[in-house]
Enzyme design. Structure first.
Site, PDB file in Angstrom:
ATOM      1  N   CYS A  85      14.831  26.903 -78.027  1.00  0.00           N
ATOM      2  CA  CYS A  85      13.675  26.951 -78.807  1.00  0.00           C
ATOM      3  C   CYS A  85      13.215  25.682 -78.849  1.00  0.00           C
ATOM      4  O   CYS A  85      13.807  24.727 -79.418  1.00  0.00           O
ATOM      5  CB  CYS A  85      14.155  27.496 -80.294  1.00  0.00           C
ATOM      6  N   LEU A  86      12.102  25.486 -78.206  1.00  0.00           N
ATOM      7  CA  LEU A  86      11.430  24.151 -78.122  1.00  0.00           C
ATOM      8  C   LEU A  86      10.079  24.354 -78.002  1.00  0.00           C
ATOM      9  O   LEU A  86       9.308  25.087 -77.202  1.00  0.00           O
ATOM     10  CB  LEU A  86      12.054  23.520 -76.890  1.00  0.00           C
TER      11      LEU A  86
END
Length: 184
Positions: A85-86
Protein backbone atom coordinates in the site's frame (compact mmCIF):
# COMPACT_ATOMS: atom_id res chain seq x y z
CA UNK A 1 9.70 7.79 -26.04
CA UNK A 2 7.92 6.37 -29.00
CA UNK A 3 5.95 3.61 -27.29
CA UNK A 4 5.20 2.05 -23.91
CA UNK A 5 7.07 -1.11 -24.93
CA UNK A 6 10.28 0.84 -25.65
CA UNK A 7 9.96 2.68 -22.35
CA UNK A 8 9.32 -0.60 -20.50
CA UNK A 9 12.45 -2.07 -22.13
CA UNK A 10 14.55 1.00 -21.30
CA UNK A 11 13.38 1.14 -17.66
CA UNK A 12 14.01 -2.56 -17.17
CA UNK A 13 17.50 -2.28 -18.64
CA UNK A 14 18.20 0.73 -16.39
CA UNK A 15 17.10 -1.32 -13.36
CA UNK A 16 19.28 -4.26 -14.43
CA UNK A 17 22.29 -1.94 -14.84
CA UNK A 18 21.82 -0.61 -11.30
CA UNK A 19 22.72 -2.56 -8.17
CA UNK A 20 19.57 -4.70 -8.20
CA UNK A 21 19.46 -8.37 -9.04
CA UNK A 22 16.64 -8.89 -11.55
CA UNK A 23 15.24 -12.33 -12.48
CA UNK A 24 12.91 -12.59 -15.46
CA UNK A 25 9.83 -14.75 -14.85
CA UNK A 26 9.13 -15.59 -18.49
CA UNK A 27 10.27 -14.57 -21.95
CA UNK A 28 8.46 -11.23 -21.91
CA UNK A 29 9.63 -8.12 -20.11
CA UNK A 30 6.46 -7.65 -18.11
CA UNK A 31 7.03 -9.94 -15.12
CA UNK A 32 10.17 -10.26 -13.08
CA UNK A 33 11.61 -10.47 -9.57
CA UNK A 34 13.86 -7.87 -8.00
CA UNK A 35 16.04 -8.50 -4.95
CA UNK A 36 15.59 -5.56 -2.60
CA UNK A 37 17.86 -4.87 0.39
CA UNK A 38 16.42 -3.26 3.51
CA UNK A 39 17.54 0.35 3.93
CA UNK A 40 20.37 1.26 6.31
CA UNK A 41 19.37 2.88 9.60
CA UNK A 42 16.22 0.77 9.77
CA UNK A 43 15.24 -2.50 11.44
CA UNK A 44 15.02 -3.93 7.89
CA UNK A 45 18.77 -3.40 7.30
CA UNK A 46 20.51 -6.68 6.50
CA UNK A 47 17.40 -8.30 5.05
CA UNK A 48 16.86 -9.12 1.40
CA UNK A 49 13.37 -9.38 -0.04
CA UNK A 50 12.31 -10.77 -3.36
CA UNK A 51 9.67 -8.56 -4.96
CA UNK A 52 7.48 -9.61 -7.84
CA UNK A 53 6.98 -6.83 -10.37
CA UNK A 54 4.36 -6.85 -13.09
CA UNK A 55 4.34 -4.11 -15.69
CA UNK A 56 0.94 -3.47 -17.29
CA UNK A 57 0.64 -3.08 -21.06
CA UNK A 58 0.11 0.66 -20.52
CA UNK A 59 3.32 1.13 -18.47
CA UNK A 60 4.61 3.86 -17.85
CA UNK A 61 1.17 5.48 -18.02
CA UNK A 62 -0.15 2.88 -15.58
CA UNK A 63 1.80 1.95 -12.45
CA UNK A 64 3.61 -1.35 -11.92
CA UNK A 65 2.15 -3.96 -9.59
CA UNK A 66 4.62 -4.75 -6.81
CA UNK A 67 4.45 -7.36 -4.08
CA UNK A 68 6.81 -8.94 -1.55
CA UNK A 69 7.34 -12.66 -2.15
CA UNK A 70 8.94 -13.43 1.22
CA UNK A 71 7.26 -12.17 4.38
CA UNK A 72 7.91 -8.74 5.80
CA UNK A 73 6.44 -7.21 8.94
CA UNK A 74 5.19 -3.76 7.98
CA UNK A 75 1.92 -1.83 8.45
CA UNK A 76 1.62 -1.07 4.73
CA UNK A 77 2.35 -4.57 3.38
CA UNK A 78 -0.24 -7.33 3.52
CA UNK A 79 1.38 -10.19 5.41
CA UNK A 80 -0.36 -12.94 3.42
CA UNK A 81 -0.31 -11.61 -0.16
CA UNK A 82 2.72 -9.30 0.01
CA UNK A 83 0.71 -6.46 -1.57
CA UNK A 84 2.11 -3.01 -0.99
CA UNK A 85 0.00 0.00 0.00
CA UNK A 86 1.94 2.96 -1.32
CA UNK A 87 0.17 6.06 -2.65
CA UNK A 88 2.85 6.90 -5.19
CA UNK A 89 2.42 3.47 -6.79
CA UNK A 90 -1.32 3.01 -6.28
CA UNK A 91 -2.79 6.50 -6.76
CA UNK A 92 -0.33 9.21 -7.69
CA UNK A 93 1.81 7.35 -10.24
CA UNK A 94 3.20 9.45 -13.07
CA UNK A 95 4.98 8.44 -16.30
CA UNK A 96 7.84 10.62 -15.05
CA UNK A 97 8.64 7.87 -12.52
CA UNK A 98 10.59 4.77 -13.48
CA UNK A 99 11.48 1.41 -11.92
CA UNK A 100 14.69 2.73 -10.40
CA UNK A 101 12.61 5.38 -8.55
CA UNK A 102 10.48 2.58 -7.10
CA UNK A 103 13.46 0.68 -5.70
CA UNK A 104 15.77 3.56 -4.78
CA UNK A 105 13.24 6.03 -3.42
CA UNK A 106 9.65 4.84 -2.95
CA UNK A 107 10.21 1.46 -1.26
CA UNK A 108 13.05 2.63 1.03
CA UNK A 109 10.86 5.57 2.10
CA UNK A 110 7.98 3.19 2.80
CA UNK A 111 10.18 1.02 5.03
CA UNK A 112 11.77 4.00 6.79
CA UNK A 113 8.47 5.86 7.35
CA UNK A 114 5.54 3.44 7.69
CA UNK A 115 2.05 4.93 7.59
CA UNK A 116 0.15 3.29 10.44
CA UNK A 117 -3.01 5.29 9.65
CA UNK A 118 -3.49 3.46 6.31
CA UNK A 119 -2.57 -0.16 7.13
CA UNK A 120 -2.79 -3.40 5.20
CA UNK A 121 -1.40 -5.17 8.26
CA UNK A 122 -3.51 -3.91 11.16
CA UNK A 123 -1.56 -5.83 13.78
CA UNK A 124 1.74 -4.26 12.69
CA UNK A 125 0.16 -0.79 12.61
CA UNK A 126 -1.33 -1.18 16.09
CA UNK A 127 1.94 -2.49 17.52
CA UNK A 128 3.92 0.32 15.90
CA UNK A 129 1.63 2.96 17.45
CA UNK A 130 1.47 1.22 20.84
CA UNK A 131 5.07 0.07 21.35
CA UNK A 132 7.70 1.15 18.81
CA UNK A 133 10.47 -0.91 20.46
CA UNK A 134 8.44 -4.13 20.37
CA UNK A 135 7.39 -3.33 16.76
CA UNK A 136 11.05 -2.98 15.71
CA UNK A 137 11.87 -6.24 17.50
CA UNK A 138 9.11 -8.02 15.52
CA UNK A 139 10.46 -6.50 12.26
CA UNK A 140 13.90 -7.90 13.09
CA UNK A 141 12.44 -11.33 13.92
CA UNK A 142 10.73 -11.45 10.52
CA UNK A 143 13.90 -10.21 8.83
CA UNK A 144 15.92 -13.01 10.46
CA UNK A 145 13.29 -15.64 9.73
CA UNK A 146 12.22 -14.71 6.19
CA UNK A 147 14.74 -12.30 4.61
CA UNK A 148 18.18 -13.84 4.88
CA UNK A 149 20.16 -13.26 1.66
CA UNK A 150 20.52 -17.00 1.09
CA UNK A 151 16.71 -17.44 1.30
CA UNK A 152 16.23 -15.44 -1.91
CA UNK A 153 19.33 -16.79 -3.65
CA UNK A 154 21.24 -13.57 -3.01
CA UNK A 155 24.59 -15.01 -2.03
CA UNK A 156 27.67 -12.92 -1.36
CA UNK A 157 29.94 -12.27 -4.36
CA UNK A 158 32.65 -14.73 -3.30
CA UNK A 159 30.21 -17.62 -3.78
CA UNK A 160 30.19 -18.56 -7.42
CA UNK A 161 29.01 -21.47 -9.55
CA UNK A 162 32.56 -22.49 -10.43
CA UNK A 163 33.55 -23.31 -6.85
CA UNK A 164 34.47 -26.89 -6.14
CA UNK A 165 31.56 -29.16 -5.34
CA UNK A 166 31.35 -30.82 -1.96
CA UNK A 167 31.96 -34.57 -1.94
CA UNK A 168 28.22 -35.25 -1.51
CA UNK A 169 27.27 -32.97 -4.42
CA UNK A 170 29.98 -34.53 -6.58
CA UNK A 171 28.97 -38.12 -5.75
CA UNK A 172 25.23 -37.53 -6.11
CA UNK A 173 25.31 -36.52 -9.77
CA UNK A 174 27.29 -39.36 -11.37
CA UNK A 175 25.32 -42.45 -10.28
CA UNK A 176 23.44 -42.92 -13.53
CA UNK A 177 25.97 -41.46 -15.93
CA UNK A 178 27.66 -43.85 -18.32
CA UNK A 179 30.56 -43.00 -20.54
CA UNK A 180 30.06 -43.27 -24.26
CA UNK A 181 32.68 -44.22 -26.82
CA UNK A 182 35.68 -41.97 -26.97
CA UNK A 183 36.00 -39.94 -30.15
CA UNK A 184 39.34 -40.52 -31.93
Amino acid sequence: MSSPSKRREMDLMKLMMSDYKVEMINDGMQEFYVHFHGPADSPYHGGVWKLRVELPDAYPYKSPSIGFVNKIYHPNVDEMSGSVCLDVINQTWSPMFDLVNVFEVFLPQLLLYPNASDPLNGEAAALMMRDKTLYEQRVKEYREKYAKPEDVGDLPEEKSSDEELSEEEYDSGDDDMTAGPVDP
